[in-house]
Scaffold this motif. Structure first.
Motif, PDB file in Angstrom:
ATOM      1  N   ASP A 136       3.421   5.801  -2.933  1.00  0.00           N
ATOM      2  CA  ASP A 136       4.656   6.449  -3.367  1.00  0.00           C
ATOM      3  C   ASP A 136       4.676   6.661  -4.880  1.00  0.00           C
ATOM      4  N   LEU A 137       4.049   5.755  -5.620  1.00  0.00           N
ATOM      5  CA  LEU A 137       4.039   5.876  -7.074  1.00  0.00           C
ATOM      6  C   LEU A 137       3.293   7.118  -7.540  1.00  0.00           C
ATOM      7  N   ILE A 138       2.280   7.512  -6.780  1.00  0.00           N
ATOM      8  CA  ILE A 138       1.501   8.684  -7.188  1.00  0.00           C
ATOM      9  C   ILE A 138       1.883   9.942  -6.405  1.00  0.00           C
ATOM     10  N   ALA A 139       2.770   9.811  -5.456  1.00  0.00           N
ATOM     11  CA  ALA A 139       3.153  10.947  -4.606  1.00  0.00           C
ATOM     12  C   ALA A 139       4.190  11.826  -5.287  1.00  0.00           C
ATOM     13  N   ASP A 140       4.346  13.006  -4.745  1.00  0.00           N
ATOM     14  CA  ASP A 140       5.353  13.957  -5.201  1.00  0.00           C
ATOM     15  C   ASP A 140       6.740  13.401  -4.877  1.00  0.00           C
ATOM     16  N   ASP A 141       7.650  13.452  -5.824  1.00  0.00           N
ATOM     17  CA  ASP A 141       9.004  12.904  -5.627  1.00  0.00           C
ATOM     18  C   ASP A 141       9.765  13.613  -4.512  1.00  0.00           C
ATOM     19  N   ARG A 142       9.383  14.843  -4.237  1.00  0.00           N
ATOM     20  CA  ARG A 142      10.087  15.597  -3.194  1.00  0.00           C
ATOM     21  C   ARG A 142       9.630  15.194  -1.790  1.00  0.00           C
ATOM     22  N   ALA A 143       8.488  14.524  -1.714  1.00  0.00           N
ATOM     23  CA  ALA A 143       7.941  14.135  -0.406  1.00  0.00           C
ATOM     24  C   ALA A 143       8.712  12.945   0.159  1.00  0.00           C
ATOM     25  N   LEU A 144       8.655  12.838   1.473  1.00  0.00           N
ATOM     26  CA  LEU A 144       9.285  11.705   2.152  1.00  0.00           C
ATOM     27  C   LEU A 144       8.605  10.416   1.715  1.00  0.00           C
ATOM     28  N   SER A 145       9.373   9.431   1.382  1.00  0.00           N
ATOM     29  CA  SER A 145       8.837   8.159   0.903  1.00  0.00           C
ATOM     30  C   SER A 145       8.149   7.401   2.045  1.00  0.00           C
ATOM     31  N   GLU A 146       6.868   7.131   1.847  1.00  0.00           N
ATOM     32  CA  GLU A 146       6.121   6.379   2.859  1.00  0.00           C
ATOM     33  C   GLU A 146       6.655   4.959   2.972  1.00  0.00           C
ATOM     34  N   LYS A 170       0.830  -1.208   0.000  1.00  0.00           N
ATOM     35  CA  LYS A 170       0.000   0.000   0.000  1.00  0.00           C
ATOM     36  C   LYS A 170       0.860   1.253   0.000  1.00  0.00           C
ATOM     37  N   SER A 171       1.938   1.226   0.770  1.00  0.00           N
ATOM     38  CA  SER A 171       2.808   2.404   0.808  1.00  0.00           C
ATOM     39  C   SER A 171       3.542   2.586  -0.518  1.00  0.00           C
TER      40      SER A 171
END
Length: 93
Positions: free
Chosen positions: A28-38, A23-24
């Motif tokens: 992460d695939l759809i999250a902003d690359d600058r955000a901390l990786s779940e 799930k994480s």
């Protein structure tokens, strides 16, 4: 029977951890690359849990070792007393 229960528990826990990780990864695939990786956070938390489990396991093993040492000492003392009794019985005869 107890062994099967433990195995089922381990499998359920492993599946739950893999599900959380999947799930994480999906997030992460759809999250902003600058955000901390779940995913990294989940993996870190899971590793911390493994370490805590191993520490608890080590403590339990140490307790069991102490109990075994105590039992071995008691057994040794009983053997000594039995040998002394046999010797004293032989001397009386």
């Amino acid at each position: 029977m107890k062994r099967k229960i433990v195995c089922c528990y381990i499998l359920k826990n492993t599946l739950r951890n893999k599900d959380i990780l999947l799930k994480s990864l999906s997030k992460d695939l759809i999250a902003d690359d600058r955000a901390l990786s779940e995913t990294e956070v989940v993996q870190k938390n899971q590793l911390q849990q493994v370490v805590e489990n191993l520490i608890q396991f080590e403590l339990q093993l140490k307790k069991l070792k102490e109990e075994l040492i105590n039992l071995a000492n008691k057994h040794h003392n009983i053997d000594i007393k039995l040998n002394d009794l046999e010797k004293s019985n032989d001397e009386k005869n």
